[in-house]
Design a protein around this motif. Structure first.
Motif, short mmCIF file in Angstrom:
data_model
loop_
_atom_site.label_atom_id
_atom_site.label_comp_id
_atom_site.label_asym_id
_atom_site.label_seq_id
_atom_site.Cartn_x
_atom_site.Cartn_y
_atom_site.Cartn_z
N LEU A 343 0.81 -1.27 -0.04
CA LEU A 343 -0.13 -0.13 -0.04
C LEU A 343 0.84 1.02 -0.05
O LEU A 343 0.48 2.29 -0.75
CB LEU A 343 -0.71 0.19 1.31
N GLU A 344 1.87 1.32 0.74
CA GLU A 344 2.87 2.47 0.88
C GLU A 344 3.34 2.52 -0.50
O GLU A 344 3.50 3.87 -0.76
CB GLU A 344 3.71 2.17 1.90
N LYS A 345 4.11 1.72 -1.02
CA LYS A 345 4.66 1.88 -2.28
C LYS A 345 3.71 2.37 -3.36
O LYS A 345 4.03 3.05 -4.40
CB LYS A 345 5.18 0.61 -2.90
N ALA A 346 2.32 1.88 -3.33
CA ALA A 346 1.52 2.12 -4.41
C ALA A 346 1.23 3.79 -4.49
O ALA A 346 1.11 4.35 -5.22
CB ALA A 346 0.12 1.21 -4.21
N LYS A 347 0.95 4.03 -3.05
CA LYS A 347 0.72 5.47 -2.95
C LYS A 347 1.82 6.27 -3.42
O LYS A 347 1.68 7.39 -3.98
CB LYS A 347 0.29 5.72 -1.70
N ALA A 348 3.05 5.82 -3.09
CA ALA A 348 4.37 6.72 -3.38
C ALA A 348 4.34 6.78 -4.96
O ALA A 348 5.19 7.60 -5.66
CB ALA A 348 5.68 5.87 -2.89
N VAL A 374 -5.00 -17.96 7.73
CA VAL A 374 -4.36 -17.34 6.68
C VAL A 374 -4.48 -15.71 6.52
O VAL A 374 -5.89 -15.35 6.83
CB VAL A 374 -4.55 -18.04 5.26
N LYS A 375 -3.65 -14.90 6.42
CA LYS A 375 -4.10 -13.48 6.45
C LYS A 375 -3.57 -13.05 4.90
O LYS A 375 -2.59 -13.29 4.36
CB LYS A 375 -3.40 -12.75 7.29
N LEU A 376 -4.73 -12.36 4.39
CA LEU A 376 -4.39 -12.18 2.90
C LEU A 376 -4.75 -10.44 2.95
O LEU A 376 -5.78 -9.89 3.48
CB LEU A 376 -5.39 -12.95 2.00
N ARG A 377 -3.92 -9.76 2.09
CA ARG A 377 -4.37 -8.47 1.96
C ARG A 377 -4.01 -8.13 0.42
O ARG A 377 -3.02 -8.52 -0.24
CB ARG A 377 -3.24 -7.33 2.60
N ILE A 378 -5.07 -7.33 -0.19
CA ILE A 378 -5.09 -7.34 -1.72
C ILE A 378 -4.88 -5.60 -1.74
O ILE A 378 -5.86 -5.06 -1.21
CB ILE A 378 -6.09 -7.86 -2.50
N VAL A 379 -4.00 -5.06 -2.67
CA VAL A 379 -3.92 -3.75 -2.71
C VAL A 379 -4.39 -3.48 -4.17
O VAL A 379 -4.02 -4.08 -5.15
CB VAL A 379 -2.28 -3.21 -2.76
N TYR A 380 -5.34 -2.45 -4.29
CA TYR A 380 -5.89 -2.16 -5.73
C TYR A 380 -6.08 -0.63 -5.77
O TYR A 380 -6.35 0.15 -4.84
CB TYR A 380 -7.17 -3.18 -5.85
N ASP A 381 -6.42 -0.25 -6.85
CA ASP A 381 -6.68 1.21 -7.18
C ASP A 381 -7.81 1.55 -6.98
O ASP A 381 -9.03 0.97 -7.51
CB ASP A 381 -6.24 1.53 -8.73
N LYS A 382 -8.38 2.69 -6.20
CA LYS A 382 -9.69 2.75 -6.09
C LYS A 382 -10.48 3.18 -7.09
O LYS A 382 -11.55 2.93 -6.88
CB LYS A 382 -9.61 3.96 -4.78
N ASN A 383 -9.87 3.99 -8.21
CA ASN A 383 -10.45 4.28 -9.28
C ASN A 383 -10.95 3.17 -10.42
O ASN A 383 -11.84 2.96 -10.94
CB ASN A 383 -9.72 5.58 -9.83
N THR A 384 -9.63 2.52 -10.83
CA THR A 384 -9.70 1.64 -11.66
C THR A 384 -10.02 0.37 -11.44
O THR A 384 -10.41 -0.53 -11.83
CB THR A 384 -8.34 1.74 -12.64
N ARG A 385 -9.97 0.19 -9.91
CA ARG A 385 -10.08 -1.12 -9.34
C ARG A 385 -9.33 -2.25 -9.72
O ARG A 385 -9.38 -3.55 -9.30
CB ARG A 385 -11.64 -1.63 -9.83
N VAL A 386 -8.28 -1.94 -10.39
CA VAL A 386 -7.11 -2.91 -11.01
C VAL A 386 -6.24 -3.24 -9.86
O VAL A 386 -5.71 -2.44 -8.87
CB VAL A 386 -6.19 -2.19 -11.90
#
Length: 444
Positions: A343-348, A374-386
């Motif tokens: 998440l940090e890198k995506a915002k950067a 199991v712990k899962l986190r998915i990072v995605y773009d809020k606008n494009t949903r990608v």
């Protein structure tokens, strides 16, 4: 016959050499390597030091005899001094001081990376170690036969530092791990994941020290202590794992360089000079998660780049499909895997990024034996949903799951596509509404 010279014969170089020899019998292949061995799997060094494998024999998958048997001309323990790119000529010196010259039609640079060496007092002391090559690991293991080395300090809390902290602890030593950052593995995971690993290290007896910068190493001939900007720690050995830099010595004045000094290459592994290719840790990659050139030094990336360069150098047009930086680590049974951006890198990188996550048992609750969370986190773009990245952690082996997310990033899949994805169910393996489905369904 066209001559292709490969400079370097570790993962990228070996993959490249084998691809040429196996597919293009009309090419002359000449190889230079400064080392006395080929294809050492550095990822196995921690297992060797930690006595989780019997020895180093299985950490080699090729050698000079195999490659010469296929038709290559190999110069081992021979340092390339310079490359004349204008006249396509290589000058080298072997271990006996003999000068060697080779012309080429095409040259492939596979010079890898070098450990970052801090400029601090005490680097010359005995028992200050790097762990990069086979010889480095062998030297450390030999020194560990000395029972007076009771405490080891690992400087750096990236993948290699964390793996070595476990390895030295398994070897019976007391361990301190120091990093100037405020957590471990920060390049690959968000904080709630890195805190899981930090707690795992602590529970297994590793002294974890964050937010401290090493200023000097002290001792009378041998290491006796390591000094940071805040404290001093008594120790008998210091192992430096603060990162690597591209080995660009042969082209830094001629080839176009990335911001960290790596050779900039296109998707065919071509550099800025015609007929000059670069592969592995000395070269850039195309990162699908940011849709741009990046530097991600992984053995998997190195091997793929070697295959791509080999085909293109031999006249077959093949382009890399890019990478996501997929990676994993397993420390005292805690398995963590990730791909793409945190998440940090995506915002950067300018994304309006958010996350969805879910934590659940791997299998239905009625499966009582070996059924871990199991712990899962998915990072995605809020606008494009990608989908931009994913992180998983468990004491189950959930490693195969990250491959799906790697492909999703490569292909630009949206988080919504996962909501009704056909994921099979069998109690022996998973749940009908498993964490992947649930994380997608609960995405905002």
């Amino acid at each position: 016959m066209e001559k292709i010279v490969v400079v370097g014969a570790n993962h990228a170089g070996t993959a490249c050499i084998n691809t040429i020899l196996d597919n293009y019998k009309d090419k002359e292949v000449v190889v230079f390597d400064a080392n006395n061995n080929i294809s050492f799997l550095g990822c196995g060094m921690a297992l060797w030091i930690g006595k989780q494998i019997a020895g180093a024999e299985g950490l080699f998958y090729s050698n000079k005899e195999i490659l010469t048997g296929k038709g290559a001309k190999i110069y081992m323990e021979t340092k390339v001094d310079c490359i004349d790119y204008d006249n396509k000529k290589i000058c080298a010196t072997d271990k006996d001081g003999n000068k060697i010259e080779e012309t080429y039609d095409k040259v492939i640079l596979a010079t890898g990376s070098l450990p970052i060496t801090p400029r601090i007092e005490g680097m010359e002391l005995e028992n200050v170690q790097f762990v990069k090559l086979y010889q480095n690991a062998a030297e450390v293991i030999e020194k560990l036969k000395d029972d007076s080395i009771k405490h080891v300090t690992v400087v750096g809390a990236g993948y290699i530092g964390v793996e070595l902290a476990e390895a030295f602890k398994r070897n019976g030593r007391e361990i301190t791990m120091i990093d100037c950052a405020d957590t471990c593995l920060s390049g690959y995971y968000d904080r709630d994941f890195t805190e899981m690993m930090t707690e795992n290290l602590k529970q297994n007896g590793v002294q974890v020290v964050f937010n401290e910068m090493v200023s000097k190493i002290v001792g009378n001939g041998k290491v006796e202590a390591i000094v940071t900007d805040k404290n001093e720690y008594k120790t008998d050995m210091v192992v430096l794992c603060i990162g690597f830099r591209p080995n660009n010595e042969l082209g830094k004045d001629s080839l176009e360089l990335f911001r960290n000094g790596a050779y900039i290459v296109n998707k065919r592994q071509e550099t800025s000079i015609k007929d000059v290719y670069a592969i592995g840790d000395c070269a850039t990659v195309y990162d699908n998660s940011i849709k741009d050139t990046n530097y991600i030094a992984l053995a998997t990336n190195a091997v793929r780049s070697g295959v791509v360069a080999a085909h293109n150098a031999c006249g077959t047009d093949i382009q890399s499909i890019g990478v996501q930086g997929s990676n994993g680590i397993s420390i005292w049974g805690l398995n963590m895997v990730s791909t793409g951006l945190t998440l940090e890198k995506a915002k950067a990188n300018g994304y309006d990024a958010i996350t969805t996550e879910f934590e659940d048992l791997q299998k239905p609750a009625f499966i009582e034996h070996k059924n871990e969370k199991v712990k899962l986190r998915i990072v995605y773009d809020k606008n494009t949903r990608v989908i931009l990245g994913a992180q998983m952690a468990s004491r189950e082996d959930i490693s195969m799951g990250i491959h799906m997310f790697s492909l999703a990033i490569q292909e630009g899949v949206t988080i919504d596509k996962l909501k009704l994805l056909d994921i099979f169910f069998l109690p022996h393996f998973n749940q009908p509404y498993n964490y992947i489905t649930m994380a997608a369904l609960t995405a905002k």
